[in-house]
Design a protein around this motif. Structure first.
Motif, PDB file in Angstrom:
ATOM      1  N   ASP A  43       0.864  -1.174   0.000  1.00  0.00           N
ATOM      2  CA  ASP A  43       0.000   0.000   0.000  1.00  0.00           C
ATOM      3  C   ASP A  43       0.905   1.229   0.000  1.00  0.00           C
ATOM      4  O   ASP A  43       1.695   1.419   0.933  1.00  0.00           O
ATOM      5  CB  ASP A  43      -0.886   0.009   1.256  1.00  0.00           C
ATOM      6  CG  ASP A  43      -1.964  -1.073   1.207  1.00  0.00           C
ATOM      7  OD1 ASP A  43      -2.003  -1.840   0.227  1.00  0.00           O
ATOM      8  OD2 ASP A  43      -2.765  -1.134   2.156  1.00  0.00           O
ATOM      9  N   ASP A  45       1.182   4.686   0.622  1.00  0.00           N
ATOM     10  CA  ASP A  45       0.470   5.753   1.322  1.00  0.00           C
ATOM     11  C   ASP A  45       1.136   7.109   1.137  1.00  0.00           C
ATOM     12  O   ASP A  45       0.457   8.135   1.121  1.00  0.00           O
ATOM     13  CB  ASP A  45       0.427   5.458   2.829  1.00  0.00           C
ATOM     14  CG  ASP A  45      -0.518   4.315   3.170  1.00  0.00           C
ATOM     15  OD1 ASP A  45      -1.445   4.063   2.390  1.00  0.00           O
ATOM     16  OD2 ASP A  45      -0.313   3.684   4.222  1.00  0.00           O
ATOM     17  N   HIS A 100      -5.326   1.849  -4.481  1.00  0.00           N
ATOM     18  CA  HIS A 100      -5.417   2.052  -3.031  1.00  0.00           C
ATOM     19  C   HIS A 100      -6.524   3.088  -2.833  1.00  0.00           C
ATOM     20  O   HIS A 100      -6.284   4.289  -2.937  1.00  0.00           O
ATOM     21  CB  HIS A 100      -4.076   2.516  -2.465  1.00  0.00           C
ATOM     22  CG  HIS A 100      -3.971   2.337  -0.992  1.00  0.00           C
ATOM     23  ND1 HIS A 100      -4.603   1.319  -0.321  1.00  0.00           N
ATOM     24  CD2 HIS A 100      -3.319   3.042  -0.042  1.00  0.00           C
ATOM     25  CE1 HIS A 100      -4.335   1.410   0.974  1.00  0.00           C
ATOM     26  NE2 HIS A 100      -3.563   2.449   1.171  1.00  0.00           N
ATOM     27  N   HIS A 119      -7.765   2.210   1.829  1.00  0.00           N
ATOM     28  CA  HIS A 119      -6.831   2.939   2.686  1.00  0.00           C
ATOM     29  C   HIS A 119      -7.477   3.160   4.054  1.00  0.00           C
ATOM     30  O   HIS A 119      -8.591   3.691   4.129  1.00  0.00           O
ATOM     31  CB  HIS A 119      -6.500   4.279   2.016  1.00  0.00           C
ATOM     32  CG  HIS A 119      -5.629   5.185   2.828  1.00  0.00           C
ATOM     33  ND1 HIS A 119      -4.365   4.822   3.245  1.00  0.00           N
ATOM     34  CD2 HIS A 119      -5.847   6.437   3.294  1.00  0.00           C
ATOM     35  CE1 HIS A 119      -3.832   5.827   3.936  1.00  0.00           C
ATOM     36  NE2 HIS A 119      -4.712   6.814   3.977  1.00  0.00           N
ATOM     37  N   ASN A 120      -6.798   2.731   5.113  1.00  0.00           N
ATOM     38  CA  ASN A 120      -7.310   2.882   6.488  1.00  0.00           C
ATOM     39  C   ASN A 120      -8.791   2.518   6.627  1.00  0.00           C
ATOM     40  O   ASN A 120      -9.598   3.337   7.070  1.00  0.00           O
ATOM     41  CB  ASN A 120      -7.111   4.330   6.981  1.00  0.00           C
ATOM     42  CG  ASN A 120      -5.639   4.691   7.110  1.00  0.00           C
ATOM     43  OD1 ASN A 120      -4.784   3.816   7.213  1.00  0.00           O
ATOM     44  ND2 ASN A 120      -5.343   5.974   7.106  1.00  0.00           N
TER      45      ASN A 120
END
Ligand SMILES: [Zn+2]
Ligand SMILES: [Zn+2]
Length: 216
Positions: A43, A45, A100, A119-120
């Motif tokens: 991922d 980020d 993502h 994502h999160n």
């Protein structure tokens, strides 16, 4: 975590070598995992530069991964020249690229394979199937006993290098965030500080490229 399990490129190399020693094959998310598969997931980020650096190391080691890139990151722009270059480089190195995504937008376009990682994510939708794409956390691809993540430099069940070398997982989805390994630091704060230092240099370059007068 055994001694020497630091978040560095040197140990990432050992981790990949351990998977090879354990006889794992590098698999993607195009089919459900089978015995012997290592689904290497990244991922992205924070940093495209870190992603490319990790991708080059993997290619050198004969490893293949799926990189999940954001289209709405505050840290990088996939539509920039650097973003387009990164997409091409990752593919040239033999890797795959997924989205993502930020909930609820699962907007996969031609830049991505039909595979998505939120994502999160919140638990309510984390594992829910998505139309037209594989959600990496959906049933069949995710199993807590066959999943390890380095989130915030914290392996919840330990660094998996010993278990990989011993072939102890029948298959594994391994989530690795490139920034954590590419930039130096014994804590997340230190690692982020290293990243910011590197980006400060890059920003000066970008300012010059954008014809900002830096002579004064
Ligand atoms: Zn380790
Ligand atoms: Zn993320």
């Amino acid at each position: 975590m055994s001694v020497g399990c630091e978040f560095s490129l040197a140990h990432y190399r050992e981790l990949v070598e351990a998977a090879k020693a354990g006889g794992y094959r590098f698999a993607d998310f195009e089919r459900a995992p089978q015995p012997g598969d290592l689904l290497l997931r990244h991922d992205v980020d924070l940093s495209l530069e870190a992603a490319v650096e990790l991708a080059r190391l993997e290619a050198e080691l004969g490893a293949r991964a799926t990189y999940f890139l954001m289209t709405e990151s505050v840290f990088y722009n996939l539509d920039s020249a650097l973003g387009r270059e990164t997409l091409a480089t990752l593919r040239d190195l033999g890797h795959r690229v997924g989205l993502h995504a930020v909930w609820p937008r699962a907007e996969l376009d031609a830049r991505f394979e039909p595979v998505l990682a939120w994502h999160n994510p919140d638990p309510e939708y984390m594992r829910a199937p998505v139309d037209g794409a594989v959600n990496v956390m959906q049933e069949g691809f995710f199993d807590p006993a066959r999943y390890r993540s380095d989130s915030n430099q914290h392996w919840r069940s330990g660094c998996p290098h010993d278990e990989l070398a011993a072939g102890r997982f029948d298959w594994l989805q391994l989530l690795v965030h490139p920034e954590i390994w590419v930039y130096d630091g014994a804590t997340m704060r230190e690692t982020m500080s290293s990243q910011l230092d590197a980006e400060r240099e890059l920003r000066w370059q970008q300012l010059a490229e954008n014809r900002i007068d830096l002579d004064g």
